[in-house]
Design an enzyme around this catalytic site. Structure first.
Site, PDB file in Angstrom:
ATOM      1  N   PHE A   1       0.818  -1.225   0.000  1.00 14.20           N
ATOM      2  CA  PHE A   1       0.000   0.000   0.000  1.00 14.20           C
ATOM      3  C   PHE A   1       0.844   1.264   0.000  1.00 14.20           C
ATOM      4  O   PHE A   1       0.361   2.325  -0.382  1.00 14.20           O
ATOM      5  CB  PHE A   1      -0.973  -0.024   1.181  1.00 14.20           C
ATOM      6  CG  PHE A   1      -0.469   0.661   2.422  1.00 14.20           C
ATOM      7  CD1 PHE A   1       0.376   0.007   3.296  1.00 14.20           C
ATOM      8  CD2 PHE A   1      -0.844   1.964   2.707  1.00 14.20           C
ATOM      9  CE1 PHE A   1       0.845   0.643   4.436  1.00 14.20           C
ATOM     10  CE2 PHE A   1      -0.382   2.606   3.844  1.00 14.20           C
ATOM     11  CZ  PHE A   1       0.461   1.945   4.704  1.00 14.20           C
ATOM     12  N   LYS A   2       2.100   1.162   0.404  1.00 14.00           N
ATOM     13  CA  LYS A   2       2.928   2.369   0.451  1.00 14.00           C
ATOM     14  C   LYS A   2       3.106   2.992  -0.940  1.00 14.00           C
ATOM     15  O   LYS A   2       3.397   4.171  -1.048  1.00 14.00           O
ATOM     16  CB  LYS A   2       4.274   2.059   1.100  1.00 14.00           C
ATOM     17  CG  LYS A   2       4.113   1.799   2.599  1.00 14.00           C
ATOM     18  CD  LYS A   2       5.418   1.626   3.314  1.00 14.00           C
ATOM     19  CE  LYS A   2       5.218   1.537   4.823  1.00 14.00           C
ATOM     20  NZ  LYS A   2       4.568   0.266   5.229  1.00 14.00           N
ATOM     21  N   ASP A   3       2.915   2.192  -2.000  1.00 14.86           N
ATOM     22  CA  ASP A   3       2.992   2.743  -3.358  1.00 14.86           C
ATOM     23  C   ASP A   3       1.959   3.851  -3.583  1.00 14.86           C
ATOM     24  O   ASP A   3       2.205   4.778  -4.354  1.00 14.86           O
ATOM     25  CB  ASP A   3       2.735   1.638  -4.401  1.00 14.86           C
ATOM     26  CG  ASP A   3       3.873   0.619  -4.474  1.00 14.86           C
ATOM     27  OD1 ASP A   3       5.040   1.007  -4.261  1.00 14.86           O
ATOM     28  OD2 ASP A   3       3.580  -0.563  -4.742  1.00 14.86           O
TER      29      ASP A   3
END
Ligand SMILES: *Cc1c(COP(=O)(O)O)cnc(C)c1O
Length: 441
Positions: free
Chosen positions: A87-89
């Site tokens: 999810f950090k993308d």
């Protein structure tokens, strides 16, 4: 800008109320919605913001960017369709493009220095790879990240990407980073910056998927409110959910899920925020004790008093503990519920979702599902945030299910790619020398 100049964190003077726009926003695509939400927090030119958002999400592999899967009573918000499958993308793809835009306006250069135990490093690298005016230096502990995590970083061969394997632990990497950043002269001379999770632009980018998923689930179920269960480490992701709530999105509960490193869950139970040792778990990206974004939430909890907050944070640094006996903003605390999930329960959750619904979740997501399942309410459908693709944590999947079931072509292909990495001793001087010789300026 990461930290504010006085060592505190940045917040908007006011949280915008967008409840009057919900009907208009309901049917927007992810990208169009992202433009509306981010517009509330920036004075970037309209066309510029549009381009940055479009560019940032063009690298995602799913047409909906963050689709919602229906899995039994649960709704799983899949946040792992970006380049590194985590999810950090969602935030770091945007941040890389935003930095590039700002630097091209000012003519400046930026050298990003980061320390990572795994996921953040690769998402940051993929956020800035190939960009003019930016170089990135990522330290990871040599031979102490998973093989997959290491390869996701070291197989990026762009000239502006520098992987450094430090002969030491993650704590050593962080200590080197802190020492280098305290050297203000060196920092200024090499235009050093960070992409850590307190960066405000990262939080804003994460607000979008709360709106997007709530709209999808309300539309499908006819419900007028939803709940979110959020696997939590640094309190960044769930703080974005709190902002969405304060902006007027009808959220009934935000469920904060931790693994055995449960400082945050204990706080919501007892009002005491106290450090203990970090334990290694099968959800390593949540193996955190000091949650760097928690300070932002405390600000609202104590009634928006920056002076008192600053005293409290100093007290915490000094004593490793904080007690808040009186929540001045009870309504602030009331939206949260918290709990922790243990390893056995996490493995069991993975096994159960696979057996009952043929759906595979990664161990971080499973912590959220496990804790979220204790807070089900038929009137308020539950949305569980899926923060990583299961293929990134195939060992946990094997332990849970007995099968080698978690695959993704991106991950499977890594071992055959050429890689580049520099091994350095755990010494500040060596890293400083290396940085000095390769930094762009
Ligand atoms: C970073 C991360 C988390 C925790 O997110 P925070 O914003 O730090 O709370 C959870 N799951 C995965 C897979 C992560 O990479």
């Amino acid at each position: 800008m990461g930290m504010a100049d006085d060592g505190g964190l940045l917040l908007p003077e006011e949280i915008p109320d967008v409840s009057g726009f919900l009907d208009e926003w309901r049917s927007l695509s992810y990208v169009e919605l992202a433009k509306k939400v981010m517009r509330c927090y920036t004075d970037l030119h309209e066309g510029t913001l549009s381009l940055l958002v479009e560019q940032s999400y063009s690298t995602f592999r799913h047409p909906e960017i963050t689709p919602v899967a229906q899995v039994g009573d649960l709704n799983i918000l899949e946040l792992f369709h970006g380049p590194t499958l985590a999810f950090k993308d969602v935030a770091l793809q945007f941040l890389g493009n935003l930095f590039e835009h700002l630097l091209s306006g000012s003519g400046d250069r930026l050298n990003i220095l980061a320390a990572t135990s795994g996921d953040t490093g690769s998402a940051a690298i993929h956020g800035v790879r190939g960009k003019d005016r930016i170089s990135i230096f990522v330290m990871h502990p040599h031979n102490r990240t998973s093989r997959i995590q290491e390869l996701q970083m070291t197989t990026v061969l762009d000239e502006n990407v520098h992987n450094i394997a430090i002969q030491g632990t993650f704590d050593d990497c962080q200590a080197i980073m802190k020492t280098i950043f305290r050297d203000l002269e060196f920092k200024a001379a090499h235009s050093l910056g960070t992409v850590n999770s307190i960066n405000w632009a990262r939080i804003v980018a994460q607000v979008v998927y709360y709106f997007y998923s709530a709209f999808r689930v309300m539309e499908r179920t006819g419900a007028s409110k939803v709940r979110f269960s959020v696997p939590t480490g640094n309190f960044g992701d769930i703080f974005a959910g709190y902002l969405a709530y304060r902006m007027g999105l009808p959220i009934g509960k935000l469920i904060l899920a931790t693994n055995e490193n449960d400082i945050l869950a204990r706080f919501f139970d007892t009002g005491e925020y106290s450090l203990s040792d970090v334990r290694a778990t099968i959800s390593p990206s949540m193996d955190i004790q000091v949650a760097s974004n928690f300070e932002r939430y405390l600000y609202y909890l104590i009634g928006e008093d920056p002076g008192r907050l600053s005293e409290m944070m100093s007290e915490f640094v000094e004593n490793g503990r904080l007690e808040i006996d009186q929540f001045s903003g009870k309504d602030v605390a009331g939206i949260f519920a918290a709990g922790s999930g243990d390893t056995a329960g996490t493995l069991d959750t993975i096994r159960r979702l696979l057996a009952e619904h043929e759906y595979l979740v990664d161990p971080h997501t499973a912590v959220g599902v496990q804790v979220g399942s204790r807070h089900l309410d038929p009137a308020e459908p539950m949305i569980c945030l899926a923060t990583a693709h299961p293929a990134k944590f195939s060992k946990a999947i094997l332990d849970a299910t007995g099968g080698d079931l978690a695959h993704h072509p991106i991950i499977d292909g890594l071992a055959d790619l050429p890689s580049r990495c520099n091994v350095l001793p755990g010494s500040v001087d060596e890293v400083r020398k290396y940085l000095g010789s390769l930094a762009i300026g």
